[in-house]
Design a protein around this motif. Structure first.
Motif, PDB file in Angstrom:
ATOM      1  N   UNK A 136       0.840  -1.207   0.000  1.00 26.92           N
ATOM      2  CA  UNK A 136       0.000   0.000   0.000  1.00 26.92           C
ATOM      3  C   UNK A 136       0.871   1.251   0.000  1.00 26.92           C
ATOM      4  N   UNK A 137       1.897   1.272   0.847  1.00 28.17           N
ATOM      5  CA  UNK A 137       2.793   2.437   0.913  1.00 28.17           C
ATOM      6  C   UNK A 137       3.526   2.640  -0.403  1.00 28.17           C
ATOM      7  N   UNK A 138       3.923   1.554  -1.036  1.00 28.75           N
ATOM      8  CA  UNK A 138       4.597   1.654  -2.337  1.00 28.75           C
ATOM      9  C   UNK A 138       3.661   2.249  -3.390  1.00 28.75           C
ATOM     10  N   UNK A 139       2.394   1.898  -3.317  1.00 29.59           N
ATOM     11  CA  UNK A 139       1.406   2.469  -4.248  1.00 29.59           C
ATOM     12  C   UNK A 139       1.236   3.964  -3.960  1.00 29.59           C
ATOM     13  N   UNK A 140       1.109   4.321  -2.682  1.00 25.17           N
ATOM     14  CA  UNK A 140       0.958   5.737  -2.325  1.00 25.17           C
ATOM     15  C   UNK A 140       2.176   6.558  -2.721  1.00 25.17           C
ATOM     16  N   UNK A 141       3.361   5.945  -2.658  1.00 21.77           N
ATOM     17  CA  UNK A 141       4.599   6.644  -3.013  1.00 21.77           C
ATOM     18  C   UNK A 141       4.923   6.558  -4.503  1.00 21.77           C
ATOM     19  N   UNK A 142       3.948   6.074  -5.276  1.00 25.33           N
ATOM     20  CA  UNK A 142       4.079   5.969  -6.738  1.00 25.33           C
ATOM     21  C   UNK A 142       5.170   5.015  -7.205  1.00 25.33           C
ATOM     22  N   UNK A 143       5.555   4.053  -6.360  1.00 27.91           N
ATOM     23  CA  UNK A 143       6.510   3.040  -6.795  1.00 27.91           C
ATOM     24  C   UNK A 143       5.813   1.933  -7.584  1.00 27.91           C
ATOM     25  N   UNK A 144       4.505   1.803  -7.366  1.00 28.96           N
ATOM     26  CA  UNK A 144       3.656   0.941  -8.180  1.00 28.96           C
ATOM     27  C   UNK A 144       2.533   1.812  -8.720  1.00 28.96           C
ATOM     28  N   UNK A 147      -1.376 -11.939   2.222  1.00 26.09           N
ATOM     29  CA  UNK A 147      -1.296 -10.481   2.119  1.00 26.09           C
ATOM     30  C   UNK A 147      -1.760  -9.983   0.761  1.00 26.09           C
ATOM     31  N   UNK A 148      -1.347 -10.663  -0.285  1.00 27.39           N
ATOM     32  CA  UNK A 148      -1.762 -10.279  -1.635  1.00 27.39           C
ATOM     33  C   UNK A 148      -3.267 -10.465  -1.804  1.00 27.39           C
ATOM     34  N   UNK A 149      -3.789 -11.574  -1.304  1.00 29.29           N
ATOM     35  CA  UNK A 149      -5.227 -11.834  -1.433  1.00 29.29           C
ATOM     36  C   UNK A 149      -6.059 -10.838  -0.632  1.00 29.29           C
ATOM     37  N   UNK A 150      -5.524 -10.389   0.482  1.00 30.91           N
ATOM     38  CA  UNK A 150      -6.204  -9.345   1.254  1.00 30.91           C
ATOM     39  C   UNK A 150      -6.354  -8.082   0.407  1.00 30.91           C
ATOM     40  N   UNK A 151      -5.301  -7.728  -0.304  1.00 30.21           N
ATOM     41  CA  UNK A 151      -5.343  -6.549  -1.171  1.00 30.21           C
ATOM     42  C   UNK A 151      -6.283  -6.761  -2.357  1.00 30.21           C
ATOM     43  N   UNK A 152      -6.397  -7.985  -2.832  1.00 27.65           N
ATOM     44  CA  UNK A 152      -7.368  -8.291  -3.891  1.00 27.65           C
ATOM     45  C   UNK A 152      -8.780  -8.119  -3.346  1.00 27.65           C
ATOM     46  N   UNK A 200      -5.590  -4.643  -5.531  1.00 28.84           N
ATOM     47  CA  UNK A 200      -4.927  -5.427  -6.573  1.00 28.84           C
ATOM     48  C   UNK A 200      -5.971  -6.263  -7.303  1.00 28.84           C
ATOM     49  N   UNK A 201      -5.642  -6.670  -8.524  1.00 32.66           N
ATOM     50  CA  UNK A 201      -6.469  -7.627  -9.240  1.00 32.66           C
ATOM     51  C   UNK A 201      -5.572  -8.682  -9.870  1.00 32.66           C
ATOM     52  N   UNK A 202      -6.143  -9.862 -10.077  1.00 33.21           N
ATOM     53  CA  UNK A 202      -5.393 -10.989 -10.635  1.00 33.21           C
ATOM     54  C   UNK A 202      -5.628 -11.081 -12.134  1.00 33.21           C
ATOM     55  N   UNK A 230      -6.954   0.562 -10.912  1.00 34.23           N
ATOM     56  CA  UNK A 230      -7.023   2.000 -11.199  1.00 34.23           C
ATOM     57  C   UNK A 230      -7.384   2.790  -9.937  1.00 34.23           C
ATOM     58  N   UNK A 231      -8.214   2.198  -9.082  1.00 32.13           N
ATOM     59  CA  UNK A 231      -8.731   2.885  -7.892  1.00 32.13           C
ATOM     60  C   UNK A 231      -7.864   2.679  -6.653  1.00 32.13           C
ATOM     61  N   UNK A 232      -6.781   1.941  -6.768  1.00 28.88           N
ATOM     62  CA  UNK A 232      -5.993   1.528  -5.604  1.00 28.88           C
ATOM     63  C   UNK A 232      -5.587   2.688  -4.703  1.00 28.88           C
ATOM     64  N   UNK A 233      -5.027   3.715  -5.286  1.00 27.64           N
ATOM     65  CA  UNK A 233      -4.524   4.827  -4.486  1.00 27.64           C
ATOM     66  C   UNK A 233      -5.646   5.479  -3.676  1.00 27.64           C
ATOM     67  N   UNK A 234      -6.786   5.695  -4.302  1.00 32.17           N
ATOM     68  CA  UNK A 234      -7.908   6.327  -3.605  1.00 32.17           C
ATOM     69  C   UNK A 234      -8.461   5.412  -2.522  1.00 32.17           C
ATOM     70  N   UNK A 235      -8.525   4.128  -2.782  1.00 38.11           N
ATOM     71  CA  UNK A 235      -8.992   3.166  -1.779  1.00 38.11           C
ATOM     72  C   UNK A 235      -8.089   3.192  -0.555  1.00 38.11           C
ATOM     73  N   UNK A 236      -6.784   3.203  -0.791  1.00 41.24           N
ATOM     74  CA  UNK A 236      -5.817   3.217   0.318  1.00 41.24           C
ATOM     75  C   UNK A 236      -5.933   4.520   1.102  1.00 41.24           C
ATOM     76  N   UNK A 237      -6.013   5.645   0.399  1.00 36.90           N
ATOM     77  CA  UNK A 237      -6.152   6.940   1.077  1.00 36.90           C
ATOM     78  C   UNK A 237      -7.399   6.971   1.947  1.00 36.90           C
ATOM     79  N   UNK A 238      -8.522   6.514   1.400  1.00 37.50           N
ATOM     80  CA  UNK A 238      -9.764   6.488   2.172  1.00 37.50           C
ATOM     81  C   UNK A 238      -9.659   5.572   3.378  1.00 37.50           C
TER      82      UNK A 238
END
Length: 112
Positions: free
Chosen positions: A6-14, A40-45, A50-52, A62-70
């Motif tokens: 999640x932090x990597x997504x927020x920091x634009x590394x993913x 851990x990966x399945x929790x994010x799915x 994340x999606x498989x 596409x919505x990952x960053x906003x989901x994490x922020x919320x």
């Protein structure tokens, strides 16, 4: 491990639609069981972060960053604020004093 992704997504590394590390790569990086990494990966799915793609791996939605922020705003930050208010009450710190402390901390953060 999920928090790290999640932090990597927020920091634009993913970025959105970018492939993330596999459960085996994560297991090696963190010296954990691959099944633990998969959880851990399945929790994010499950959280739609994340999606498989069958046979290709896990990718950032596409919505990952906003989901994490919320999530962090409505869960983590809210809990921290509640704990802060409780501690301030125990220490008999007034609302105005607490607000001033928060403003001072914010100004210090902006300056660094």
């Amino acid at each position: 491990m999920a928090d790290w992704i999640e932090s990597e997504i927020l920091n634009n590394h993913f970025q959105a639609n970018q492939k993330v590390y596999s459960q085996y790569q994560l297991a090696e990086m963190y010296t954990i069981n691959p099944a633990t990494a998969a959880k851990g990966l399945n929790l994010l799915v499950d959280e739609k972060i994340l999606f498989k793609k069958r046979g290709l791996g896990m990718f950032v939605t596409e919505e990952a960053k906003q989901i994490i922020l919320n999530k962090r705003k409505n869960q983590t930050l809210k809990q921290l604020v509640q704990e802060l208010v409780q501690e301030a009450t125990r220490l008999r710190i007034s609302k105005q004093e607490l607000i001033a402390m928060i403003q001072d901390a914010n100004e210090e953060e902006v300056q660094t």
